[in-house]
Structures are given as C-alpha cells and as structure tokens.
Design a protein around this motif. Structure first.
Motif, PDB file in Angstrom:
ATOM      1  N   PRO A  40      36.793  58.668  59.262  1.00  0.00           N
ATOM      2  CA  PRO A  40      37.042  59.687  60.287  1.00  0.00           C
ATOM      3  C   PRO A  40      36.236  59.403  61.553  1.00  0.00           C
ATOM      4  N   VAL A  41      36.882  59.613  62.688  1.00  0.00           N
ATOM      5  CA  VAL A  41      36.246  59.387  63.984  1.00  0.00           C
ATOM      6  C   VAL A  41      36.540  60.601  64.868  1.00  0.00           C
ATOM      7  N   THR A  42      35.517  61.067  65.575  1.00  0.00           N
ATOM      8  CA  THR A  42      35.696  62.161  66.527  1.00  0.00           C
ATOM      9  C   THR A  42      35.383  61.649  67.924  1.00  0.00           C
ATOM     10  N   LEU A  43      36.293  61.932  68.845  1.00  0.00           N
ATOM     11  CA  LEU A  43      36.086  61.631  70.257  1.00  0.00           C
ATOM     12  C   LEU A  43      35.892  62.944  71.001  1.00  0.00           C
ATOM     13  N   VAL A  44      34.859  62.999  71.820  1.00  0.00           N
ATOM     14  CA  VAL A  44      34.567  64.199  72.605  1.00  0.00           C
ATOM     15  C   VAL A  44      34.397  63.767  74.057  1.00  0.00           C
TER      16      VAL A  44
ATOM     17  N   THR B 273      35.899  67.258  58.817  1.00  0.00           N
ATOM     18  CA  THR B 273      34.895  66.286  59.259  1.00  0.00           C
ATOM     19  C   THR B 273      35.049  65.986  60.742  1.00  0.00           C
ATOM     20  N   ILE B 274      36.265  65.698  61.185  1.00  0.00           N
ATOM     21  CA  ILE B 274      36.501  65.401  62.606  1.00  0.00           C
ATOM     22  C   ILE B 274      36.134  66.614  63.459  1.00  0.00           C
ATOM     23  N   SER B 275      36.541  67.783  63.029  1.00  0.00           N
ATOM     24  CA  SER B 275      36.272  69.017  63.757  1.00  0.00           C
ATOM     25  C   SER B 275      34.784  69.322  63.865  1.00  0.00           C
ATOM     26  N   SER B 276      34.009  68.932  62.857  1.00  0.00           N
ATOM     27  CA  SER B 276      32.578  69.260  62.828  1.00  0.00           C
ATOM     28  C   SER B 276      31.791  68.700  63.996  1.00  0.00           C
ATOM     29  N   ALA B 277      32.277  67.633  64.630  1.00  0.00           N
ATOM     30  CA  ALA B 277      31.561  67.016  65.740  1.00  0.00           C
ATOM     31  C   ALA B 277      32.103  67.461  67.103  1.00  0.00           C
ATOM     32  N   MET B 278      33.105  68.331  67.076  1.00  0.00           N
ATOM     33  CA  MET B 278      33.684  68.817  68.328  1.00  0.00           C
ATOM     34  C   MET B 278      32.891  70.024  68.821  1.00  0.00           C
ATOM     35  N   PRO B 279      32.956  70.308  70.117  1.00  0.00           N
ATOM     36  CA  PRO B 279      32.282  71.497  70.629  1.00  0.00           C
ATOM     37  C   PRO B 279      32.811  72.741  69.904  1.00  0.00           C
ATOM     38  N   PRO B 280      31.954  73.728  69.656  1.00  0.00           N
ATOM     39  CA  PRO B 280      32.360  74.919  68.905  1.00  0.00           C
ATOM     40  C   PRO B 280      33.618  75.596  69.439  1.00  0.00           C
ATOM     41  N   GLU B 281      33.783  75.616  70.749  1.00  0.00           N
ATOM     42  CA  GLU B 281      34.961  76.297  71.308  1.00  0.00           C
ATOM     43  C   GLU B 281      36.270  75.548  71.035  1.00  0.00           C
ATOM     44  N   LEU B 282      36.199  74.317  70.543  1.00  0.00           N
ATOM     45  CA  LEU B 282      37.410  73.538  70.240  1.00  0.00           C
ATOM     46  C   LEU B 282      37.631  73.370  68.744  1.00  0.00           C
ATOM     47  N   GLN B 283      36.725  73.845  67.912  1.00  0.00           N
ATOM     48  CA  GLN B 283      36.852  73.668  66.461  1.00  0.00           C
ATOM     49  C   GLN B 283      37.927  74.555  65.881  1.00  0.00           C
TER      50      GLN B 283
ATOM     51  N   THR C  62      50.159  63.135  68.550  1.00  0.00           N
ATOM     52  CA  THR C  62      50.251  63.149  70.003  1.00  0.00           C
ATOM     53  C   THR C  62      48.935  63.684  70.553  1.00  0.00           C
ATOM     54  N   ARG C  63      48.769  63.595  71.855  1.00  0.00           N
ATOM     55  CA  ARG C  63      47.532  64.073  72.462  1.00  0.00           C
ATOM     56  C   ARG C  63      47.490  65.602  72.520  1.00  0.00           C
ATOM     57  N   SER C  64      46.330  66.132  72.277  1.00  0.00           N
ATOM     58  CA  SER C  64      46.115  67.572  72.398  1.00  0.00           C
ATOM     59  C   SER C  64      45.902  67.897  73.877  1.00  0.00           C
ATOM     60  N   ARG C  65      46.675  68.795  74.407  1.00  0.00           N
ATOM     61  CA  ARG C  65      46.569  69.147  75.832  1.00  0.00           C
ATOM     62  C   ARG C  65      45.340  70.008  76.129  1.00  0.00           C
ATOM     63  N   ASP C  66      44.934  70.843  75.155  1.00  0.00           N
ATOM     64  CA  ASP C  66      43.810  71.746  75.419  1.00  0.00           C
ATOM     65  C   ASP C  66      42.522  71.342  74.692  1.00  0.00           C
ATOM     66  N   GLY C  67      42.559  70.248  73.936  1.00  0.00           N
ATOM     67  CA  GLY C  67      41.366  69.757  73.250  1.00  0.00           C
ATOM     68  C   GLY C  67      41.218  70.234  71.816  1.00  0.00           C
ATOM     69  N   HIS C  68      41.952  71.279  71.415  1.00  0.00           N
ATOM     70  CA  HIS C  68      41.912  71.746  70.026  1.00  0.00           C
ATOM     71  C   HIS C  68      42.672  70.770  69.137  1.00  0.00           C
ATOM     72  N   LEU C  69      42.232  70.651  67.892  1.00  0.00           N
ATOM     73  CA  LEU C  69      42.944  69.788  66.954  1.00  0.00           C
ATOM     74  C   LEU C  69      44.328  70.346  66.674  1.00  0.00           C
ATOM     75  N   LEU C  70      45.321  69.477  66.734  1.00  0.00           N
ATOM     76  CA  LEU C  70      46.682  69.840  66.372  1.00  0.00           C
ATOM     77  C   LEU C  70      46.844  69.646  64.870  1.00  0.00           C
ATOM     78  N   PRO C  71      47.919  70.162  64.282  1.00  0.00           N
ATOM     79  CA  PRO C  71      48.158  69.907  62.852  1.00  0.00           C
ATOM     80  C   PRO C  71      48.253  68.399  62.587  1.00  0.00           C
TER      81      PRO C  71
ATOM     82  N   SER D 207      41.465  59.386  63.880  1.00  0.00           N
ATOM     83  CA  SER D 207      40.731  59.952  65.014  1.00  0.00           C
ATOM     84  C   SER D 207      41.525  61.076  65.666  1.00  0.00           C
ATOM     85  N   ASN D 208      40.779  62.042  66.227  1.00  0.00           N
ATOM     86  CA  ASN D 208      41.454  63.033  67.060  1.00  0.00           C
ATOM     87  C   ASN D 208      41.963  62.333  68.321  1.00  0.00           C
TER      88      ASN D 208
END
Length: 188
Positions: A128-132, A178-188, A101-110, A24-25
C-alpha cells in the motif's frame, strides 16, 4: 524539473529484489511521476484500455510494457495481467490505482477489486502507498504544476501467501484503511 519537494516515509518497506502489487490512492496525474521517481521499484502500470488512445502517451506506455485492461471485462483484464506477469521477472511489480480514476476532492473513492484479486491469484505481497499533496501540485484540468511538497508514504507490505478469493474483501478493506491512515484527517 518541477518545483516540488517529495518527502518519502517508509522507504525500507519497498525491497528492490521483490515483486509487489502496488496499490496507491490517485489524486493527480502527478502521482505517476512521484511513484516512478521516488518509490524506486521497477513497476509496470495497469491502466484502463482507453488510455491507449491518447497520442504519444498510449504508444509510449505500450512500448514500456505497461498493461492495458478493459475494466468492464474482468476476464480479459485477468488474462492481460497474467500474460504480463509471465513476461516479467523477479523484482518487477504491478502498479494499480484501485480507485480506477483520480479523486477530484481528495477523498478516497470506492476501490475496484483488480489489484487485490491479482495479489491473491499470484500470491504476491500487496504494497500500500499513500500520496498526499499531489492534487495541489497538479490539479485536475491543469497542465502547469505548482510549487509545493508531497508526501509519499510506503506502508509495510501485506503478504498474500495462503490467501484465497474468499479473503479478497478483507484484503481490500485492510488496504483501504492503511492508505487512508496517512491521509489528512479531513480526507479520511
């Protein structure tokens, strides 16, 4: 107890009688509550060894059977995970936050490779799990949750039977997309 709504999508992809490696993100400490409260799987969390030192949380996680790993020592991490899997039965899975670790700005980290290496080594499906929205509910450096709503997207599992270590990078990239696909476009 928290003033939030959780919208679950894809709940049919998580079968309670199967073991999964869940990836999960990670945006907030609230992610853990959402995953344990709404994913409805019996999971053990794979976490960095440093968290064992946190008062109350560390001992509680240890007693609950969660797995502490040294991120700088992949051999120790693999041994700890393998030992834990031997103690666990069918229907119990492992939860990874592959960003580490947690993403501070919501974008996926490496992504780190541990979840994907474990899925391939154990020939377990990767879920895969996406949290928004969790970052807005419980921002970093805050202990007070804010009202709002969260989306928990459970994607179809990715089978790893027959995969080898040579498939690791492709599995990691496929999971990230896959995880990124469910995130808002500005965070993908």
């Amino acid at each position: 107890l928290t003033p939030i709504r959780v919208h679950v999508e894809g709940g049919e992809h998580a079968q309670r009688d199967r073991s999964y490696i869940v990836a999960s993100n990670h945006q907030s400490m609230y992610d853990i509550l959402v995953i344990y409260g709404w994913l409805r799987l019996d999971l053990k969390w794979v976490m960095k060894k440093e968290l064992r030192k946190m008062p109350a949380i560390g001992i509680g996680c240890e007693k609950a059977g969660h797995i502490f790993v040294e991120r700088r020592n992949p051999k120790q991490a693999a041994q700890a995970i393998t030992a834990a899997l031997k103690r666990l039965g069918n229907g119990i899975g492992l939860l990874f936050f592959p960003e580490g670790t947690r993403s501070r700005d919501g974008h996926l980290l490496p992504f780190k490779k541990g979840a994907f290496r474990t899925a391939i080594d154990q020939q377990l499906p990767l879920l895969p799990v996406t949290l928004v929205g969790t970052r807005d509910i419980l921002p970093a450096r805050s202990l007070m949750p804010f009202p709002g709503s969260v989306r928990l997207v459970i994607h179809p599992p990715m089978e790893t039977v027959g995969m080898t270590p040579e498939d690791l990078d492709a599995l990691m990239e496929r999971t990230r997309r896959t995880i990124s696909s469910a995130m808002p476009p500005e965070l993908q």
